[in-house]
Design a protein around this motif. Structure first.
Motif, PDB file in Angstrom:
ATOM      1  N   PHE A  81       1.794   6.409  -7.222  1.00 35.63           N
ATOM      2  CA  PHE A  81       0.785   7.367  -7.676  1.00 35.63           C
ATOM      3  C   PHE A  81       1.337   8.789  -7.619  1.00 35.63           C
ATOM      4  N   MET A  82       1.962   9.132  -6.504  1.00 41.74           N
ATOM      5  CA  MET A  82       2.491  10.482  -6.328  1.00 41.74           C
ATOM      6  C   MET A  82       3.576  10.776  -7.358  1.00 41.74           C
ATOM      7  N   TYR A  83       4.449   9.811  -7.586  1.00 40.47           N
ATOM      8  CA  TYR A  83       5.549  10.006  -8.536  1.00 40.47           C
ATOM      9  C   TYR A  83       5.016  10.188  -9.955  1.00 40.47           C
ATOM     10  N   LEU A  84       4.101   9.303 -10.363  1.00 46.61           N
ATOM     11  CA  LEU A  84       3.595   9.358 -11.731  1.00 46.61           C
ATOM     12  C   LEU A  84       2.768  10.610 -11.981  1.00 46.61           C
ATOM     13  N   GLU A  85       1.977  11.016 -10.997  1.00 48.29           N
ATOM     14  CA  GLU A  85       1.185  12.236 -11.161  1.00 48.29           C
ATOM     15  C   GLU A  85       2.094  13.447 -11.333  1.00 48.29           C
ATOM     16  N   ALA A  86       3.168  13.489 -10.533  1.00 45.40           N
ATOM     17  CA  ALA A  86       4.113  14.604 -10.647  1.00 45.40           C
ATOM     18  C   ALA A  86       4.873  14.550 -11.964  1.00 45.40           C
ATOM     19  N   LYS A  87       5.179  13.333 -12.421  1.00 45.49           N
ATOM     20  CA  LYS A  87       5.961  13.165 -13.645  1.00 45.49           C
ATOM     21  C   LYS A  87       5.125  13.417 -14.892  1.00 45.49           C
ATOM     22  N   LEU A  88       3.939  12.830 -14.934  1.00 44.61           N
ATOM     23  CA  LEU A  88       3.147  12.857 -16.155  1.00 44.61           C
ATOM     24  C   LEU A  88       2.405  14.164 -16.368  1.00 44.61           C
ATOM     25  N   VAL A  89       2.241  14.948 -15.308  1.00 46.83           N
ATOM     26  CA  VAL A  89       1.519  16.205 -15.453  1.00 46.83           C
ATOM     27  C   VAL A  89       2.252  17.149 -16.396  1.00 46.83           C
ATOM     28  N   TYR A  90       3.537  16.907 -16.582  1.00 48.08           N
ATOM     29  CA  TYR A  90       4.324  17.763 -17.468  1.00 48.08           C
ATOM     30  C   TYR A  90       4.316  17.271 -18.913  1.00 48.08           C
ATOM     31  N   TRP A  91       3.714  16.133 -19.148  1.00 49.69           N
ATOM     32  CA  TRP A  91       3.614  15.661 -20.525  1.00 49.69           C
ATOM     33  C   TRP A  91       2.733  16.617 -21.310  1.00 49.69           C
ATOM     34  N   ASN A  92       3.149  16.884 -22.510  1.00 54.12           N
ATOM     35  CA  ASN A  92       2.414  17.857 -23.317  1.00 54.12           C
ATOM     36  C   ASN A  92       1.297  17.169 -24.092  1.00 54.12           C
ATOM     37  N   LYS A  93       0.221  16.804 -23.378  1.00 55.68           N
ATOM     38  CA  LYS A  93      -0.902  16.145 -24.029  1.00 55.68           C
ATOM     39  C   LYS A  93      -1.961  17.143 -24.477  1.00 55.68           C
ATOM     40  N   ILE A  94      -2.018  18.283 -23.809  1.00 50.18           N
ATOM     41  CA  ILE A  94      -3.039  19.259 -24.150  1.00 50.18           C
ATOM     42  C   ILE A  94      -2.648  20.009 -25.410  1.00 50.18           C
ATOM     43  N   GLY A  95      -1.356  20.232 -25.575  1.00 46.96           N
ATOM     44  CA  GLY A  95      -0.856  20.847 -26.793  1.00 46.96           C
ATOM     45  C   GLY A  95      -1.030  22.353 -26.832  1.00 46.96           C
ATOM     46  N   CYS A  96      -0.964  22.887 -28.039  1.00 47.02           N
ATOM     47  CA  CYS A  96      -1.049  24.329 -28.259  1.00 47.02           C
ATOM     48  C   CYS A  96      -2.430  24.848 -27.851  1.00 47.02           C
ATOM     49  N   SER A  97      -2.449  26.013 -27.228  1.00 49.90           N
ATOM     50  CA  SER A  97      -3.712  26.576 -26.745  1.00 49.90           C
ATOM     51  C   SER A  97      -4.377  27.513 -27.756  1.00 49.90           C
ATOM     52  N   ALA A  98      -3.739  27.736 -28.906  1.00 54.19           N
ATOM     53  CA  ALA A  98      -4.309  28.660 -29.900  1.00 54.19           C
ATOM     54  C   ALA A  98      -5.614  28.106 -30.474  1.00 54.19           C
ATOM     55  N   ARG A  99      -6.521  29.017 -30.804  1.00 57.77           N
ATOM     56  CA  ARG A  99      -7.817  28.629 -31.360  1.00 57.77           C
ATOM     57  C   ARG A  99      -8.044  29.337 -32.683  1.00 57.77           C
ATOM     58  N   CYS A 100      -8.659  28.633 -33.608  1.00 55.57           N
ATOM     59  CA  CYS A 100      -8.939  29.221 -34.915  1.00 55.57           C
ATOM     60  C   CYS A 100      -9.715  30.526 -34.725  1.00 55.57           C
ATOM     61  N   PRO A 101      -9.251  31.614 -35.310  1.00 55.13           N
ATOM     62  CA  PRO A 101      -9.922  32.908 -35.115  1.00 55.13           C
ATOM     63  C   PRO A 101     -11.294  32.990 -35.777  1.00 55.13           C
ATOM     64  N   LEU A 102     -11.630  32.004 -36.607  1.00 58.73           N
ATOM     65  CA  LEU A 102     -12.906  32.036 -37.312  1.00 58.73           C
ATOM     66  C   LEU A 102     -13.946  31.089 -36.728  1.00 58.73           C
ATOM     67  N   CYS A 103     -13.501  29.994 -36.109  1.00 59.46           N
ATOM     68  CA  CYS A 103     -14.485  29.036 -35.577  1.00 59.46           C
ATOM     69  C   CYS A 103     -14.147  28.559 -34.174  1.00 59.46           C
ATOM     70  N   SER A 104     -12.989  28.969 -33.655  1.00 59.46           N
ATOM     71  CA  SER A 104     -12.570  28.664 -32.285  1.00 59.46           C
ATOM     72  C   SER A 104     -12.127  27.222 -32.083  1.00 59.46           C
ATOM     73  N   SER A 108       0.830  -1.209   0.000  1.00 58.69           N
ATOM     74  CA  SER A 108       0.000   0.000   0.000  1.00 58.69           C
ATOM     75  C   SER A 108       0.864   1.259   0.000  1.00 58.69           C
ATOM     76  N   GLU A 109       1.993   1.227   0.733  1.00 64.75           N
ATOM     77  CA  GLU A 109       2.896   2.377   0.749  1.00 64.75           C
ATOM     78  C   GLU A 109       3.522   2.593  -0.627  1.00 64.75           C
ATOM     79  N   SER A 110       3.921   1.500  -1.261  1.00 61.14           N
ATOM     80  CA  SER A 110       4.513   1.602  -2.601  1.00 61.14           C
ATOM     81  C   SER A 110       3.497   2.120  -3.605  1.00 61.14           C
ATOM     82  N   LYS A 111       2.256   1.662  -3.466  1.00 67.90           N
ATOM     83  CA  LYS A 111       1.196   2.111  -4.372  1.00 67.90           C
ATOM     84  C   LYS A 111       1.006   3.619  -4.265  1.00 67.90           C
ATOM     85  N   GLU A 112       0.974   4.117  -3.043  1.00 68.07           N
ATOM     86  CA  GLU A 112       0.795   5.556  -2.829  1.00 68.07           C
ATOM     87  C   GLU A 112       1.967   6.349  -3.397  1.00 68.07           C
ATOM     88  N   LYS A 113       3.181   5.857  -3.174  1.00 70.53           N
ATOM     89  CA  LYS A 113       4.367   6.553  -3.682  1.00 70.53           C
ATOM     90  C   LYS A 113       4.406   6.539  -5.207  1.00 70.53           C
TER      91      LYS A 113
END
Length: 285
Positions: free
Chosen positions: A140-163, A133-138
């Motif tokens: 989770f914490m490690y992966l959440e901290a590591k993967l949150v920096y993965w660029n999955k959301i990508g560029c935030s720009a939106r088409c100026p004509l249709c968004s 259980s301790e390893s599981k918690e650690k």
């Protein structure tokens, strides 16, 4: 854009309201599922490793114990000699113990093997009851901290004509890209005089034959000139006739959301009433 393909109106509504927030929600949801799956998979591997290793060591120790007389004391038997009689794989596991305690004399190897049996069982219990259980918690914490920096959301720009949101990663690119554009009315484009919604997809020929403007300027320009002046990072802009299926989906979405979008962007609805019969039943709440 999967929500548009399956015509999930609530998901589409969220996307049109704020594509970045929507993509964040999708990313976080997918991330949570991925992390849970990965952690459970790794814990399963560790469980199997513990089980197989403990079982193997237990069998090896039993065989080792059978080589000695339980009633006899051995004056010159060192721990390293016992370890040498174990299979090679287990000798590697106990290498550090051997280096540290190999010279210790074992007078009653059978008693020692019995004690080793109990210790092996305790090791597995400690993993199952506490460390897992301790390893599981650690993890989770490690992966959440590591993967949150993965660029999955990508560029935030939106088409100026249709968004519609740019599909490229946030890698510093200077030209944005969208494969499926939407009705311009989804982002509030309307006729400046009549305030009728612009019910065309922004890559259509009709868009190139229309003039575009923004609140900053009262001058309305052809599409390419408008983008060149206000949104050069969206040039070259695609020019293609959307498929009949894509047009049908966009019109079905518009029919479902037109009242709230017209209210939000102060547009006057002049939608062809026939759209109700053609597209009104394609989406259910």
């Amino acid at each position: 854009m999967q929500s548009f393909d399956v015509l999930n109106i609530n998901e589409i509504r969220e996307y049109l309201r704020d594509p970045i927030e929507y993509m964040n929600k999708i990313f976080n949801s997918s991330l949570s599922v991925y992390i849970k799956s990965l952690v459970n998979s790794k814990l399963c591997e560790i469980d199997n490793y513990y089980k197989n290793t403990i079982e193997g060591l237990t069998n090896a120790v039993s065989k080792l114990s059978s080589l000695f007389d339980p009633s006899k004391e051995y004056e010159q038997l060192q721990l390293s000699s016992l370890f040498n009689d174990l299979p090679v794989d287990f000798s590697k596991i106990l290498k550090d113990v051997n280096n540290l305690l190999g010279s210790v004399t074992i007078k009653k190897p059978v008693d020692f093997c019995d004690l080793l049996h109990k210790s092996l069982k305790n090791i597995q219990n400690i993993w199952t009851d506490n460390e897992k259980s301790e390893s599981k918690e650690k993890m989770f914490m490690y992966l959440e901290a590591k993967l949150v920096y993965w660029n999955k959301i990508g560029c935030s720009a939106r088409c100026p004509l249709c968004s519609s949101k740019c599909e490229l990663p946030d890698d510093g690119h200077t030209k944005h890209q969208v494969s499926k554009h939407l009705l311009s009315a989804f982002s509030g484009f309307r006729d400046v005089k009549t305030r009728f919604p612009t019910l065309i997809i922004c890559t259509e020929d009709k868009s190139y034959n229309s003039k575009w403007g923004c609140d900053k300027d009262s001058i309305y320009l052809p599409l390419t000139e408008f983008l060149s002046k206000y949104h050069p990072s969206w040039l070259p802009f695609p020019r293609s006739e959307p498929s009949d299926e894509h047009i049908k989906k966009m019109r079905a979405i518009w029919w479902k959301l037109k009242d709230e979008l017209c209210e939000e962007y102060s547009m006057i609805d002049n939608t062809d009433p026939l759209w109700k019969f053609k597209y009104g039943n394609l989406i259910s709440e």
